[in-house]
Design an enzyme around this catalytic site. Structure first.
Site, mmCIF file in Angstrom:
data_model
loop_
_atom_site.group_PDB
_atom_site.id
_atom_site.type_symbol
_atom_site.label_atom_id
_atom_site.label_comp_id
_atom_site.label_asym_id
_atom_site.label_seq_id
_atom_site.Cartn_x
_atom_site.Cartn_y
_atom_site.Cartn_z
ATOM 1 C CG HIS A 30 83.737 19.151 -53.331
ATOM 2 N ND1 HIS A 30 84.466 19.288 -54.541
ATOM 3 C CD2 HIS A 30 83.406 18.160 -52.483
ATOM 4 C CE1 HIS A 30 84.282 18.101 -54.417
ATOM 5 N NE2 HIS A 30 83.503 17.544 -53.526
ATOM 6 C CG ASP A 69 83.204 12.176 -52.150
ATOM 7 O OD1 ASP A 69 82.843 12.572 -51.686
ATOM 8 O OD2 ASP A 69 84.375 12.128 -52.569
#
Length: 350
Positions: free
Chosen positions: A185, A311
């Protein structure tokens, strides 16, 4: 099926959904106030997000720490049936090694407890502290084998160092042995990258995150990690941090650079860069609710390697799910995108 799933033959699984215990935000604030972290990006980003009273900052702070009724209501409003939770960036990776190892375990226990309360709606990934690779490997094993977490979250660089350094490869070894993926990430770019971006506000999700994480993924590939760990699977969000759109050039220039003998740090690889990106990576569309790049990934990488993510809470656009449902792709590809690929990769029981 949940109420959100209606008459669809599949559930919508969101695979890059951030959380953190309230104590982590408090610790970030303290680290910033004490000037304890030598990281331009962390101090800039979290110095702002931890103190600003803007609506966006308040929304993010309030909803990172909520894994209860409010988050579930937001999921229902968007039509998301299930979320894979991961410790928000930069996680524990800005802390001192001992503190980071301790807090990673705490965060994993915290999210495992949240999952246990709503196993029909949540699962999660295990955090670890790369600062101590041996301890990180042990925490990954505990998180997966004891707590039932479904993979590993690494928030890109750890104090400006990258996982292509063999000293970190115990993390890859643990993930491969447990047959769980590592979600690579974004984090704020390392100090060597960030200054030209920060000067025009380009250091964050608008561009800098993809540059940072794409660089990290390429370093892992060209270091030979997947020749050493051929079954290892990594996940990239944000439609692959732009890397899939340059596969041709990556292959050509990597081969040309190796043939030139210019870089002692560029070992011979068994396969092309694009082969690793097709066989050792999965991709989510997190933050990119746009049909053209999603279809490009499905056509170029494979329908079986592209997954949905929102997200949340950094990007919460309830209408995006309906927009993606309207994509001009086959029913089978849509089901793979929203459900089947995530179920298979993360071994979800939902």
């Amino acid at each position: 099926m949940t109420a959100a799933s209606g008459d669809r033959p599949y559930k919508r699984i969101a695979t890059e959904e951030a959380f953190c215990p309230p104590e982590m935000l408090e610790r970030y604030k303290r680290l910033i106030d004490e000037k304890a972290v030598d990281d331009i990006g962390f101090n800039s980003m979290w110095g702002f997000y931890s103190s600003s009273d803007s609506a966006r900052c308040r929304f993010i702070r309030d909803h990172l720490t909520d894994v209860g009724d409010v988050r579930l209501a937001h999921m229902d409003a968007a039509g998301v049936d299930f979320a894979v939770l991961a410790l928000t960036s930069p996680g524990v990776q800005v802390m001192k090694a001992a503190d980071a190892t301790e807090f990673a375990a705490y965060a994993n226990d915290w999210v495992a407890d949240a999952i246990a309360r709503r196993p029909d709606r949540f699962d999660g990934l295990a955090a670890c502290a790369p600062q101590d690779p041996a301890a990180a490997a042990k925490e990954i094993e505990r998180g997966v084998s004891k707590l039932g977490l479904k993979g590993v979250i690494i928030n890109s660089h750890t104090q400006h160092q990258y996982l292509d350094d063999p000293k970190y490869w115990a993390i890859f070894e643990a993930a491969e042995a447990l047959d769980v993926p590592i979600y690579l990430h974004p984090s704020s770019p390392s100090d060597g990258l960030i200054k030209p971006m920060l000067g025009r506000g380009l250091d964050g999700a608008i561009w800098g995150f993809s540059v940072e994480t794409g660089l990290h993924a390429l370093r892992i590939i060209v270091a030979g990690v997947f020749d050493r760990f051929p079954k290892l699977q990594l996940v990239l969000g944000h439609v692959g941090e732009s890397l899939p759109f340059t596969l041709y050039r990556l292959d050509y220039m990597h081969q040309a650079s190796f043939a030139s003998g210019r870089y002692e740090t560029m070992p011979a690889l068994k396969r092309r860069v694009s082969d690793y990106m097709r066989d050792n990576f999965h991709y989510t569309n997190s933050g990119v609710a746009w049909e053209p790049p999603i279809r490009f990934l499905q056509e170029t990488i494979g329908v079986d390697r592209v997954m949905y993510a929102m997200d949340y809470p950094y990007q919460y656009k309830p209408e995006e799910v309906g927009e993606l449902e309207a994509m001009g792709i086959s029913a089978e590809a849509k089901q793979a995108f929203f459900q089947d690929n995530a179920r298979r990769l993360f071994k979800l029981k939902v």
